[in-house]
Write a protein that holds these residues in place. Structure first.
Motif, PDB file in Angstrom:
ATOM      1  N   TYR A   1       0.828  -1.200   0.000  1.00  0.00           N
ATOM      2  CA  TYR A   1       0.000   0.000   0.000  1.00  0.00           C
ATOM      3  C   TYR A   1       0.865   1.254   0.000  1.00  0.00           C
ATOM      4  CZ  TYR A   1      -4.447  -2.361   0.924  1.00  0.00           C
ATOM      5  OH  TYR A   1      -5.584  -3.121   0.816  1.00  0.00           O
TER       6      TYR A   1
ATOM      7  N   ARG B   1       5.345   5.106  -0.028  1.00  0.00           N
ATOM      8  CA  ARG B   1       4.995   3.702   0.003  1.00  0.00           C
ATOM      9  C   ARG B   1       5.102   3.210   1.445  1.00  0.00           C
ATOM     10  NH1 ARG B   1       4.864   0.372  -4.194  1.00  0.00           N
ATOM     11  NH2 ARG B   1       5.801  -1.285  -2.927  1.00  0.00           N
TER      12      ARG B   1
ATOM     13  N   ARG C   1      -3.828   3.537   0.324  1.00  0.00           N
ATOM     14  CA  ARG C   1      -4.367   3.176  -0.975  1.00  0.00           C
ATOM     15  C   ARG C   1      -3.613   1.965  -1.524  1.00  0.00           C
ATOM     16  NH1 ARG C   1      -2.017   5.809  -6.289  1.00  0.00           N
ATOM     17  NH2 ARG C   1      -3.928   4.824  -7.043  1.00  0.00           N
TER      18      ARG C   1
ATOM     19  N   VAL D   1       1.165   3.120  -5.021  1.00  0.00           N
ATOM     20  CA  VAL D   1       1.680   4.216  -5.839  1.00  0.00           C
ATOM     21  C   VAL D   1       1.291   5.519  -5.156  1.00  0.00           C
ATOM     22  CG1 VAL D   1       1.617   5.342  -8.079  1.00  0.00           C
ATOM     23  CG2 VAL D   1       1.453   2.837  -7.927  1.00  0.00           C
TER      24      VAL D   1
ATOM     25  N   SER E   1       0.172   9.135  -4.350  1.00  0.00           N
ATOM     26  CA  SER E   1      -0.750  10.019  -5.040  1.00  0.00           C
ATOM     27  C   SER E   1      -1.083  11.198  -4.150  1.00  0.00           C
ATOM     28  CB  SER E   1      -2.030   9.271  -5.412  1.00  0.00           C
ATOM     29  OG  SER E   1      -3.009  10.177  -5.905  1.00  0.00           O
TER      30      SER E   1
ATOM     31  N   SER F   1      -3.899  12.864  -4.674  1.00  0.00           N
ATOM     32  CA  SER F   1      -5.342  13.006  -4.765  1.00  0.00           C
ATOM     33  C   SER F   1      -6.041  12.193  -3.691  1.00  0.00           C
ATOM     34  CB  SER F   1      -5.835  12.546  -6.141  1.00  0.00           C
ATOM     35  OG  SER F   1      -7.243  12.531  -6.171  1.00  0.00           O
TER      36      SER F   1
ATOM     37  N   LEU G   1      -8.961  11.300  -3.653  1.00  0.00           N
ATOM     38  CA  LEU G   1      -9.886  10.359  -4.279  1.00  0.00           C
ATOM     39  C   LEU G   1      -9.253   8.997  -4.525  1.00  0.00           C
ATOM     40  CD1 LEU G   1     -11.567  12.744  -6.874  1.00  0.00           C
ATOM     41  CD2 LEU G   1     -12.486  11.995  -4.667  1.00  0.00           C
ATOM     42  N   ASP G   2      -7.933   8.941  -4.547  1.00  0.00           N
ATOM     43  CA  ASP G   2      -7.234   7.682  -4.826  1.00  0.00           C
ATOM     44  C   ASP G   2      -7.088   6.794  -3.597  1.00  0.00           C
ATOM     45  OD1 ASP G   2      -4.926   9.174  -7.219  1.00  0.00           O
ATOM     46  OD2 ASP G   2      -6.881   8.228  -7.508  1.00  0.00           O
ATOM     47  N   TYR G   3      -7.432   7.294  -2.435  1.00  0.00           N
ATOM     48  CA  TYR G   3      -7.190   6.551  -1.199  1.00  0.00           C
ATOM     49  C   TYR G   3      -8.432   5.802  -0.761  1.00  0.00           C
ATOM     50  CZ  TYR G   3      -2.647   8.654  -1.027  1.00  0.00           C
ATOM     51  OH  TYR G   3      -1.351   9.008  -1.333  1.00  0.00           O
ATOM     52  N   ASP G   4      -8.213   4.576  -0.289  1.00  0.00           N
ATOM     53  CA  ASP G   4      -9.308   3.673   0.024  1.00  0.00           C
ATOM     54  C   ASP G   4      -9.728   3.708   1.491  1.00  0.00           C
ATOM     55  OD1 ASP G   4      -7.228   1.725  -1.955  1.00  0.00           O
ATOM     56  OD2 ASP G   4      -9.197   2.400  -2.665  1.00  0.00           O
TER      57      ASP G   4
ATOM     58  N   TRP H   1      -9.245   5.604   5.493  1.00  0.00           N
ATOM     59  CA  TRP H   1      -8.901   6.843   6.183  1.00  0.00           C
ATOM     60  C   TRP H   1      -8.968   6.660   7.696  1.00  0.00           C
ATOM     61  CZ3 TRP H   1      -7.602  11.475   3.785  1.00  0.00           C
ATOM     62  CH2 TRP H   1      -7.722  11.482   2.390  1.00  0.00           C
TER      63      TRP H   1
END
Length: 124
Positions: free
Chosen positions: A32, A52, A99, A103, A105, A107, A109-112, A114
């Motif tokens: 991740y 990373r 995420r 990779v 990021s 943004s 929006l790219d994270y799964d 929180w």
């Protein structure tokens, strides 16, 4: 169940330092990426830094470059965010995010996943 728990926030004086940590559970996060975002009152959430989970590539917002850096906590096997030369404008709630794949990021929006956030307050 995936859970991210931040710690290390608090009150610091301008020019001081704090170290944020994010402990993750619920799965193996080796592949991740970890991101840190912050949100000040009345402002949108903004990117701070990402790396990373197991180390390697990093990315920092221009506003924190040269002041914030990732430093590995070997005991917890996680990259901590070392924040130096803090400024009053760094005051915000800081959120850890994860995420897949790993990779980095900038943004949100790219994270799964929180965390709940940790408050950082910098006094002048």
């Amino acid at each position: 169940q995936v859970q991210l728990v931040e710690s290390g926030g608090g009150l610091a004086q301008a020019g001081g330092s704090l170290r944020l940590s994010c402990v993750a559970s619920g799965r193996t996060f080796g592949n991740y990426a970890m991101g840190w975002f912050r949100q000040a009152p009345g402002k949108e959430r903004e990117f701070v830094a990402a790396t990373r989970w197991m180390g390697g590539s990093t990315s920092y917002a221009d506003s924190v470059k040269g002041r914030f850096t990732f430093s590995r906590d070997n005991a917890k096997n996680t990259p901590d965010l070392q924040m130096n030369s803090l400024k009053p404008e760094d005051t915000a709630v800081y959120y850890c995010a994860a995420r897949f794949p790993g990779v980095v990021s900038a943004s949100a929006l790219d994270y799964d996943f929180w965390g709940q956030g940790t408050q950082v307050t910098v006094s002048s």
